[in-house]
Design a protein around this motif. Structure first.
Motif, PDB file in Angstrom:
ATOM      1  N   SER A 161       0.792  -1.088   0.004  1.00 39.00           N
ATOM      2  CA  SER A 161      -0.065   0.045  -0.072  1.00 39.00           C
ATOM      3  C   SER A 161       0.904   1.240  -0.039  1.00 39.00           C
ATOM      4  O   SER A 161       2.129   1.318   0.512  1.00 39.00           O
ATOM      5  N   ASP A 162       0.308   2.315  -0.346  1.00 32.08           N
ATOM      6  CA  ASP A 162       1.093   3.490  -0.586  1.00 32.08           C
ATOM      7  C   ASP A 162       1.084   4.238   0.869  1.00 32.08           C
ATOM      8  O   ASP A 162       0.006   4.495   1.428  1.00 32.08           O
ATOM      9  N   TYR A 182      -2.290  15.227  -3.999  1.00 34.21           N
ATOM     10  CA  TYR A 182      -1.362  15.379  -5.093  1.00 34.21           C
ATOM     11  C   TYR A 182      -0.129  14.436  -5.158  1.00 34.21           C
ATOM     12  O   TYR A 182       0.954  14.863  -5.928  1.00 34.21           O
ATOM     13  N   LYS A 183      -0.141  13.415  -4.596  1.00 32.08           N
ATOM     14  CA  LYS A 183       0.693  12.291  -4.557  1.00 32.08           C
ATOM     15  C   LYS A 183       1.434  11.980  -6.028  1.00 32.08           C
ATOM     16  O   LYS A 183       0.679  11.704  -7.064  1.00 32.08           O
ATOM     17  N   GLY A 199      -2.867  17.129   8.172  1.00 36.34           N
ATOM     18  CA  GLY A 199      -3.099  17.799   6.668  1.00 36.34           C
ATOM     19  C   GLY A 199      -2.253  17.604   5.658  1.00 36.34           C
ATOM     20  O   GLY A 199      -2.410  17.536   4.426  1.00 36.34           O
ATOM     21  N   LEU A 200      -0.850  17.663   6.050  1.00 36.42           N
ATOM     22  CA  LEU A 200       0.056  17.567   5.015  1.00 36.42           C
ATOM     23  C   LEU A 200       0.042  16.011   4.470  1.00 36.42           C
ATOM     24  O   LEU A 200       0.334  15.804   3.019  1.00 36.42           O
ATOM     25  N   VAL A 201      -0.409  15.137   5.320  1.00 37.35           N
ATOM     26  CA  VAL A 201      -0.679  13.678   4.655  1.00 37.35           C
ATOM     27  C   VAL A 201      -1.720  13.728   3.653  1.00 37.35           C
ATOM     28  O   VAL A 201      -1.573  13.349   2.544  1.00 37.35           O
ATOM     29  N   LEU A 202      -2.902  14.402   4.003  1.00 42.14           N
ATOM     30  CA  LEU A 202      -3.847  14.461   3.187  1.00 42.14           C
ATOM     31  C   LEU A 202      -3.608  15.089   1.909  1.00 42.14           C
ATOM     32  O   LEU A 202      -3.960  14.866   0.912  1.00 42.14           O
ATOM     33  N   ASP A 237       7.238  18.149  -1.360  1.00 37.19           N
ATOM     34  CA  ASP A 237       6.746  19.476  -1.522  1.00 37.19           C
ATOM     35  C   ASP A 237       6.505  20.096  -0.251  1.00 37.19           C
ATOM     36  O   ASP A 237       6.636  19.551   0.897  1.00 37.19           O
ATOM     37  N   ILE A 238       6.624  21.565  -0.418  1.00 34.52           N
ATOM     38  CA  ILE A 238       6.447  22.225   0.523  1.00 34.52           C
ATOM     39  C   ILE A 238       5.072  22.789   0.519  1.00 34.52           C
ATOM     40  O   ILE A 238       4.756  23.524  -0.331  1.00 34.52           O
TER      41      ILE A 238
END
Ligand SMILES: Nc1ncnc2c1ncn2[C@@H]1O[C@H](COP(=O)(O)OP(=O)(O)OP(=O)(O)O)[C@@H](O)[C@H]1O
Ligand SMILES: [Mg+2]
Length: 410
Positions: free
Chosen positions: A6-7, A381-382, A373-376, A183-184
């Motif tokens: 899984s990712d 945008y993965k 939130g950064l994970v989401l 990404d930032i």
């Protein structure tokens, strides 16, 4: 990164008071489990900005190792948050002519590119270009203009820029800790992914993330971000007020705040006594919880008054019927919702990450809003982005941002 096929997506929130790494596992397109959380006190930042590389790297290493152990994975790439007084959000506008034909997908790239022709000083980096709406021959409010006939295509965008050096230092710390940066992401944009509902964003809402060193503001309306601002004030300032007001060490002041602090003094009675350690070997003293609240209240009120001023100046004061959602460690304190309603004059709720599986009990805490939130954001945008900070091609990063946005939009 993957585990059992899984990712995995990792958010790294490098805050003024703590660094936290959060590992998210994507099982189905809509099912996300948080499987690792690591936190460590942060010693290398001031007001949201890295000021000491070594200390920051050490905090990152500790937080990441903890998250790795919990998740049983090795973290190689992270989505990192950026904040601080240097981050600025501005409105932009783009326009191209179509010569009387249908709008094509590539026209969207072109029109956003034209919005970007706006002069960005050499010492600033574009972090996000977020289209808000398209306008075809004067007809606005269009989310997807592809296929529509017209002669003129316009777009309104929100452009977020930050100081190049601040972004470079952030990336440098993560590289030194042995990881890549996917990404930032503007911290309040990340937090909004974790605590705001799509309805709130559509109707109009303001997100206020009050952390240790900064208070980040973002206004949403019509489903997209409209306005961003950062104040370099937060919970750390409350600690200093308490230390000064009670002649107690800073660490003790913070402990008192976290254990007994109340933001609205009228909520506590005068008969609840607490003990305060003194400086210089003097004996501890007893004060009331109300005394403590009376030191805290003016500072929280000041922060909220500045937020109110920003909301008014932004012009969105009457366009946020869903009110305010407050998050960040400082809002754990009792009475913050009540005081915020009083000062802002709009409905207020406390926002915590929700609707996510796995370690949901642990992350249902306002200090994890940015990390989760950064994970989401990363999941959304993965794989789309490659970070490019100045030394490579800034324009490419902008272009990638646009591509990502399209994916979100259509
Ligand atoms: N129970 C509590 N009561 C009051 N304040 C608290 C409590 N728990 C944490 N805090 C405060 O929350 C602040 C930290 O919040 P948070 O973790 O959101 O900040 P940060 O992300 O490290 O900083 P920033 O976002 O400003 O860079 C600190 O000032 C801390 O004292
Ligand atoms: Mg924070």
């Amino acid at each position: 990164m993957s585990r059992k096929g899984s990712d995995l997506i990792v958010g790294l929130d490098i805050g003024t008071t703590k660094v936290c790494a959060i590992v998210g596992e994507v099982n189905y397109p809509d099912e996300i489990d948080i499987i690792g959380v690591g936190t460590h006190p942060s010693y290398g930042l001031k007001r949201g900005v890295v000021v000491n590389i070594e200390n920051t790297v050490q905090s990152i290493n500790h937080a990441v190792q903890e998250a790795e152990q919990m998740a049983g994975c090795e973290i190689r790439t992270v989505f990192a948050g950026i904040a601080g007084g240097h981050v600025k959000g501005i409105s932009g506008h783009g326009m191209i002519t179509l010569r009387s034909r249908e709008v094509a997908k590539r026209d969207l790239d072109r029109v956003i590119e034209s919005a970007n022709a706006l002069l960005i000083p050499a010492d600033r980096e574009i972090i996000h270009v977020i289209p808000q709406e398209f306008i075809v021959d004067g007809q606005g409010g269009i989310k997807d203009p592809v296929g529509i006939y017209g002669v003129k295509l316009e777009t309104k965008v929100h452009i977020v820029t930050g100081q190049v050096t601040a972004a470079q230092n952030l990336v440098k710390c993560i590289h030194r800790a042995g990881m890549d940066v996917a990404d930032i992401v503007l911290e309040q944009l990340a937090s909004s992914e974790a605590v705001l509902t799509p309805d709130e964003k559509e109707i109009g809402v303001v997100l206020i993330d009050c952390g240790g060193g900064t208070t980040d503001i973002a206004t949403f309306s019509g489903g997209s971000i409209r306005y961003t601002e950062n104040l370099t004030l937060g919970g750390d300032h409350i600690d200093r007020d308490i230390a000064l007001g009670l002649s107690t060490p800073l660490a003790e002041a913070r402990k008192l705040k976290e254990k007994y602090g109340v933001a609205l003094s009228e909520l506590v009675s005068t008969d609840e006594k607490i003990e305060v350690a003194s400086v210089g070997g003097r004996r501890p003293r007893r004060i009331t919880r109300k005394d403590l609240a009376m030191i805290i209240e003016p500072r929280v009120e000041e922060i909220l008054s500045l937020v109110r001023r920003e909301i008014t100046n932004s012009g969105y004061r009457d366009l946020i019927p869903a009110g305010a959602v407050i998050t960040g460690g400082t809002v754990i304190m009792e009475g913050t919702v009540e005081l915020a309603e009083k000062v802002l004059g709009i409905p207020v709720r406390r926002g915590v990450p929700s609707g996510i599986g796995g370690l949901s009990d642990i992350i249902a805490n306002p200090v994890y809003s940015t990390g989760v939130g950064l994970v989401l954001y990363g999941i959304r945008y993965k794989g789309d982005k490659k970070l490019r900070i100045r030394d490579e091609n800034v324009f490419k990063k902008v272009f990638d941002s646009m591509k990502n946005w399209f994916r979100e939009f259509f």
